[in-house]
Structure formats: structure tokens, C-alpha cells
Design a protein around this motif. Structure first.
Motif, short mmCIF file in Angstrom:
data_model
loop_
_atom_site.label_atom_id
_atom_site.label_comp_id
_atom_site.label_asym_id
_atom_site.label_seq_id
_atom_site.Cartn_x
_atom_site.Cartn_y
_atom_site.Cartn_z
N TRP A 137 -1.27 8.03 54.03
CA TRP A 137 -0.27 8.00 55.10
C TRP A 137 0.50 9.32 55.15
CZ3 TRP A 137 2.29 2.62 55.85
CH2 TRP A 137 2.87 2.53 57.12
N LEU A 138 0.92 9.81 53.97
CA LEU A 138 1.62 11.09 53.92
C LEU A 138 0.76 12.21 54.49
CD1 LEU A 138 3.28 10.90 50.38
CD2 LEU A 138 4.48 10.98 52.57
N ASN A 139 -0.52 12.18 54.19
CA ASN A 139 -1.42 13.21 54.69
C ASN A 139 -1.53 13.17 56.21
OD1 ASN A 139 -3.53 15.34 54.18
ND2 ASN A 139 -4.79 13.81 55.20
N SER A 140 -1.49 11.96 56.77
CA SER A 140 -1.59 11.86 58.23
C SER A 140 -0.34 12.42 58.92
CB SER A 140 -1.79 10.39 58.64
OG SER A 140 -0.61 9.64 58.44
N ILE A 141 0.81 12.39 58.22
CA ILE A 141 2.05 12.91 58.78
C ILE A 141 2.13 14.43 58.63
CG2 ILE A 141 4.57 12.94 58.43
CD1 ILE A 141 4.41 9.99 57.72
N ALA A 142 1.58 14.95 57.53
CA ALA A 142 1.75 16.36 57.19
C ALA A 142 1.04 17.27 58.18
CB ALA A 142 1.21 16.62 55.78
N SER A 143 1.70 18.37 58.50
CA SER A 143 1.08 19.47 59.25
C SER A 143 0.86 20.62 58.28
CB SER A 143 1.99 19.91 60.39
OG SER A 143 3.21 20.44 59.88
N ASN A 144 0.16 21.64 58.72
CA ASN A 144 -0.09 22.77 57.84
C ASN A 144 1.21 23.44 57.40
OD1 ASN A 144 -2.87 22.50 57.81
ND2 ASN A 144 -3.14 23.73 59.66
N SER A 145 2.23 23.41 58.26
CA SER A 145 3.50 24.05 57.93
C SER A 145 4.37 23.19 57.01
CB SER A 145 4.28 24.37 59.21
OG SER A 145 4.55 23.17 59.93
N SER A 146 4.20 21.87 57.05
CA SER A 146 5.06 20.99 56.25
C SER A 146 4.36 20.46 55.00
CB SER A 146 5.51 19.79 57.10
OG SER A 146 4.41 18.96 57.44
N ARG A 147 3.08 20.73 54.85
CA ARG A 147 2.30 20.13 53.77
C ARG A 147 2.89 20.46 52.39
NH1 ARG A 147 -2.26 17.90 54.54
NH2 ARG A 147 -2.41 18.89 56.59
N GLY A 148 3.23 21.73 52.17
CA GLY A 148 3.75 22.14 50.88
C GLY A 148 5.07 21.46 50.55
N ARG A 149 5.95 21.37 51.55
CA ARG A 149 7.24 20.71 51.33
C ARG A 149 7.07 19.24 51.00
NH1 ARG A 149 10.28 21.43 56.59
NH2 ARG A 149 8.20 21.85 57.40
N ILE A 150 6.18 18.57 51.74
CA ILE A 150 5.95 17.15 51.51
C ILE A 150 5.40 16.91 50.11
CG2 ILE A 150 4.54 15.18 52.21
CD1 ILE A 150 4.83 16.13 55.09
N LEU A 151 4.44 17.74 49.71
CA LEU A 151 3.84 17.59 48.38
C LEU A 151 4.90 17.82 47.30
CD1 LEU A 151 1.21 17.06 46.83
CD2 LEU A 151 0.79 19.53 46.87
N SER A 152 5.77 18.83 47.49
CA SER A 152 6.80 19.13 46.50
C SER A 152 7.78 17.97 46.36
CB SER A 152 7.54 20.40 46.89
OG SER A 152 6.69 21.52 46.89
N VAL A 153 8.22 17.43 47.51
CA VAL A 153 9.16 16.30 47.46
C VAL A 153 8.49 15.10 46.81
CG1 VAL A 153 10.44 14.65 48.88
CG2 VAL A 153 10.48 17.08 49.45
N TYR A 154 7.24 14.87 47.11
CA TYR A 154 6.51 13.74 46.53
C TYR A 154 6.40 13.90 45.01
CZ TYR A 154 2.87 10.18 46.00
OH TYR A 154 2.14 9.08 45.62
N ARG A 155 6.15 15.12 44.54
CA ARG A 155 6.12 15.38 43.10
C ARG A 155 7.46 15.03 42.45
NH1 ARG A 155 3.94 21.17 44.21
NH2 ARG A 155 1.68 20.93 44.14
N ILE A 156 8.55 15.46 43.10
CA ILE A 156 9.88 15.21 42.55
C ILE A 156 10.16 13.71 42.51
CG2 ILE A 156 12.35 15.50 42.98
CD1 ILE A 156 11.62 18.26 44.21
N VAL A 157 9.80 13.00 43.57
CA VAL A 157 9.98 11.54 43.60
C VAL A 157 9.20 10.88 42.48
CG1 VAL A 157 9.47 9.46 44.93
CG2 VAL A 157 10.55 11.42 46.05
N ASP A 158 7.96 11.31 42.30
CA ASP A 158 7.11 10.74 41.25
C ASP A 158 7.72 10.98 39.88
OD1 ASP A 158 4.67 9.63 40.07
OD2 ASP A 158 4.19 11.69 39.54
N LEU A 159 8.09 12.22 39.61
CA LEU A 159 8.66 12.59 38.31
C LEU A 159 9.96 11.83 38.05
CD1 LEU A 159 8.66 14.48 35.81
CD2 LEU A 159 9.91 16.13 37.19
N ALA A 160 10.86 11.82 39.02
CA ALA A 160 12.15 11.16 38.84
C ALA A 160 11.99 9.66 38.66
CB ALA A 160 13.06 11.46 40.04
#
Length: 423
Positions: free
Chosen positions: A127-150
Motif C-alpha cells: 500500500w505504501l508503495n502504491s502511494i509513493a512517488s519517485n520524489s517522496s519514496r525516500g522520505r516515506i521509507l525513512s519515516v517507515y524505518r523510524i516507525v518500525d524501530l520506535a
């Protein structure tokens, strides 16, 4: 016609992401907490070490089932229905532990939990991949990493607050799984496009990179075992619940801290040299833990073990992607998950069996031995295959070991494999 400004676009993207990230935090935190809680609870119930290891093995067997089946379920019923079904099943599997004796009913519950955990995360990452664009992909992945870690780290500290015994902690876990349904059910977002479901080719990864396949399998044997057997080890040497929670959380945190230097160096050197260095570091940290004589030495050892061991997955994946052809990345990702899952099915049982026979220190001697064997295999492969030239290496990406769908988010599967839109 006026165009929406950047702030409007940003708010729109955030509004689409919040429900998914809240659901992810609930699921990832609950799954991380459940792994530690089950190990501690099973030990309190008097299960032998081998049976506790088998609980971990069956969880990862369920994860493999989730990797294989979830894409077909999504194709049949859509993201929202599959997510709702699997999150509900995860809650039921946890609550079933409260109503069943320790033993085979728990084994079945952990297999179901593994399948549900992997399936729900696959839905979210797709679902996240379907939302992501090439410009937002890095930000989404970074936020997702932080959510996972926290979520995983924070979830550990719920355990000492409620204890591992009794029904309270099980109800907390069930609430987290059920609460994940709320933002998904109320989100304005409809079902995203259904990804293509296809059978996984288990031999592709070996053809692409034997080092990556053996490395990931070894990581399953060691890191997969640590998540289930680590809490048992910590309790067996006299640590209380608060310290057990910190023991696991420090391991996770160190892995996150070491990811960046691992990626920075591996983008500039032969990745196999970096793999060797980090594998040796993980093995030495294991021996240090096995010989530690104080709490400070123990926590230093587990910090170093997490720091060197957890980046091995991303390093191995990056090495595989260096050799993969365009169009193979997601198939390689699925192969990596299967290799990890296969190792993780075996690892917890073997590790717990050795602990039961030779004592707690045998666990880290076991992991150190496996890391040494991996180093020898990588050296042999370096003698038979040239390194990928620096200008042909693909960028290192810190990957979460959650599902193959994270590769689509990291690699930009909407266009070509490097994230560029098709011509």
C-alpha cells in the motif's frame, strides 16, 4: 486552473500516510513484543528450552507461508479485506494462548501468528508503495524505518509494565492488533491497485549470488534464533524483565546505528570485504558475550552484536542486487525472505537445544561458529568471482526485514528498477 502548492500536496500525502503508519506501529510493536513475551512466558510455564526454540521456528515457518500466500490473497480480496482478516487472525492467535495449555496449542498459535504478521506487513508495504512517488519514496521509507524501530524498541518496555504471565499482556497485544484495524477501516484511501501475484522461483537467488543466499540463510540461523532464544538466555543468567526488555532494545538500536556506516563503506569497497568485516565483528561480539562477567560487559557485547549482525541482511541484499538483472529485484527479495525464513525455522530450535545441553553460553558459541563459517564461504567465493566494479554497484539501501514489498518501496518498482519512470 490553479495548481495545489507544495504544502497542500504535503498535507495530502501525510493524510494518506498517517493511517498506514499508525497501523504499522501497532502491528510492528505488537509483533516485536510478542516475540519476547512468548519466550519469557514459555520459560515461566516450564517448557524446556528445545520447545521454546520450536515456538520460534514455527513462527518463522508461518512467515514463509505468509510470503508465499499473501500476494494471492490480495489479488483475490483486495488490500483492506486481507489486512482486516489477517490482523483479526493475529489477535485470535494471541488470545488463544490464554485459553490453552503450554505445548502444541501454542505451537499452532505461533505458526498462525507468523503468517498473520508477515501478511499484514506485506499489505501495508504494498500500500505504501502504491502511494509513493519517485520524489517522496525516500522520505516515506525513512519515516517507515523510524516507525518500525520506535515501535519494536518501545514495545519491549510494555512487557515489564504488565508482566509475561497472566492474561493482561495478551489482552494488550490483542488490543494492538485490533487497533491497527481502526485507521485502515476509517481511512479515505480506497484499495490500491492489486500487485501481480506469481509463484516465487527459489533457485533464482542462488544463480544471482551464492554469497547473498548463504549469508541470508546464516543470518536466519543466528539473528532469527536471537529474537526467540535471546530472552531465554537473558533470563537464564538472572536478568529481570526490565533488563530483558533493555537487552533486546539495545540490540535493535545498535543495528540501526550501524546501518549507515555499513552502507557508506560498502558503496565504496567490494561489499564482500564489508560482509567479512561485519561478520567477524558479530562473531567476536558473540564470544565476548559468552565470556562476559558483568552486566556492563553483557550490554556492551549485545550492542556490538546487534551493530555488526543486523546490517548483514542489508549488505547481503545489496550484494545480490549488484548482480541482479533489471526486473529481478522483487524476485530476489522474495528469495532473500525465503532464505532468511528457512534459516530462522532451523536456528531457534538448534540454538535452544544446545543451550539445554551445554548451558546458556552455548548459544553465543553457536552463533560465533556460524559467523566464522560464513566468513570462510565468502572468502572461497571471492577466489572464484570477481568483484562488481564500483561504477556498476547499486546504491546500498537500509532494508527492513519485513516482506518483499519493502523492496518495491526502496527500489521504485513503479518505473524501472532504479526508480526512473518508464519512457
Amino acid at each position: 486552473m490553479t495548481q495545489a502548492g507544495p504544502s497542500v500536496v504535503g498535507r495530502s500525502l501525510a493524510g494518506r500516510l498517517y493511517p498506514l503508519l499508525i497501523a504499522a506501529a501497532c502491528l510492528l510493536g505488537a509483533n516485536g513484543l510478542a516475540m519476547t513475551m512468548i519466550a519469557v512466558r514459555a520459560r515461566a510455564e516450564g517448557l524446556p528450552d528445545a520447545s521454546i526454540g520450536l515456538l520460534g521456528s514455527l513462527y518463522y515457518a508461518g512467515m514463509i507461508a505468509g510470503v508465499l500466500l499473501t500476494p494471492f490473497l490480495i489479488a483475490r480480496a483486495g488490500h483492506i479485506r486481507v489486512f482486516a482478516a489477517l490482523a483479526s487472525v493475529s489477535a485470535i492467535a494471541i488470545l488463544a494462548i490464554a485459553f490453552s495449555p503450554a505445548g502444541w496449542p501454542w505451537m499452532v498459535a505461533r505458526f498462525v501468528s507468523g503468517a498473520g504478521a508477515c501478511g499484514t506487513v506485506m499489505v501495508l508495504e504494498s500500500w505504501l508503495n502504491s502511494i509513493a512517488s519517485n520524489s517522496s519514496r525516500g522520505r516515506i521509507l525513512s519515516v517507515y524505518r523510524i516507525v518500525d524501530l520506535a515501535a519494536v524498541m518501545g514495545g519491549q518496555f510494555i512487557l515489564p509494565a504488565f508482566g509475561a504471565s497472566g492474561s493482561d499482556i495478551l489482552m494488550v497485544l490483542a488490543v494492538l492488533f485490533c487497533f491497527a484495524l481502526v485507521p485502515i477501516s476509517l481511512a479515505r484511501e480506497g484499495n490500491p491497485p492489486v500487485p501481480q501475484a506469481k509463484l516465487i522461483n527459489p533457485t533464482l537467488l542462488w544463480r544471482v549470488s551464492p554469497v547473498a543466499m548463504v549469508g541470508i540463510f546464516t543470518i536466519g540461523l543466528t539473528n532469527g534464533a536471537f529474537r526467540m532464544v535471546g530472552p531465554v538466555y537473558a533470563e537464564s543468567i538472572g536478568l529481570g524483565l526490565e533488563t530483558v526488555a533493555a537487552f533486546i532494545a539495545i540490540w535493535v538500536l545498535a543495528g540501526a546505528i550501524f546501518q549507515y556506516p555499513a552502507g557508506w563503506v560498502s558503496d565504496r569497497l567490494d561489499r564482500r570485504l564489508v560482509l567479512i568485516a561485519f561478520t567477524i565483528g558479530a562473531g567476536l561480539a558473540c564470544l565476548f558475550i559468552a565470556r562476559s562477567a558483568s552486566s556492563s560487559e553483557l550490554f556492551l557485547g549485545v550492542f556490538l552484536f546487534g551493530g555488526f549482525a543486523l546490517p548483514l541482511y542489508s549488505l547481503s541484499a545489496a550484494h545480490a542486487n549488484d548482480h541482479a538483472e533489471p526486473g529481478q529485484f522483487v524476485d530476489v527479495a522474495a528469495g532473500l525472505m525465503l532464505a532468511f525464513g528457512s534459516g530462522a525455522v532451523i536456528g531457534p530450535f538448534i540454538a535452544s537445544l544446545l543451550m539445554g545441553i551445554f548451558g546458556p553460553a552455548a548459544f553465543f558459541v553457536y552463533t560465533a561458529t556460524l559467523h566464522l563459517a560464513l566468513v570462510l564461504f565468502i572468502i572461497v567465493r571471492m577466489l572464484t568471482r570477481e568483484a562488481v566494479p564500483a561504477d556498476q554497484r547499486r546504491r546500498f539501501v537500509w532494508l527492513l526485514r519485513t516482506s518483499p514489498m519493502i523492496y518495491k518501496l526502496a527500489r521504485g518498482e513503479k518505473g524501472d528498477e532504479n526508480g526512473k519512470p518508464p519512457n
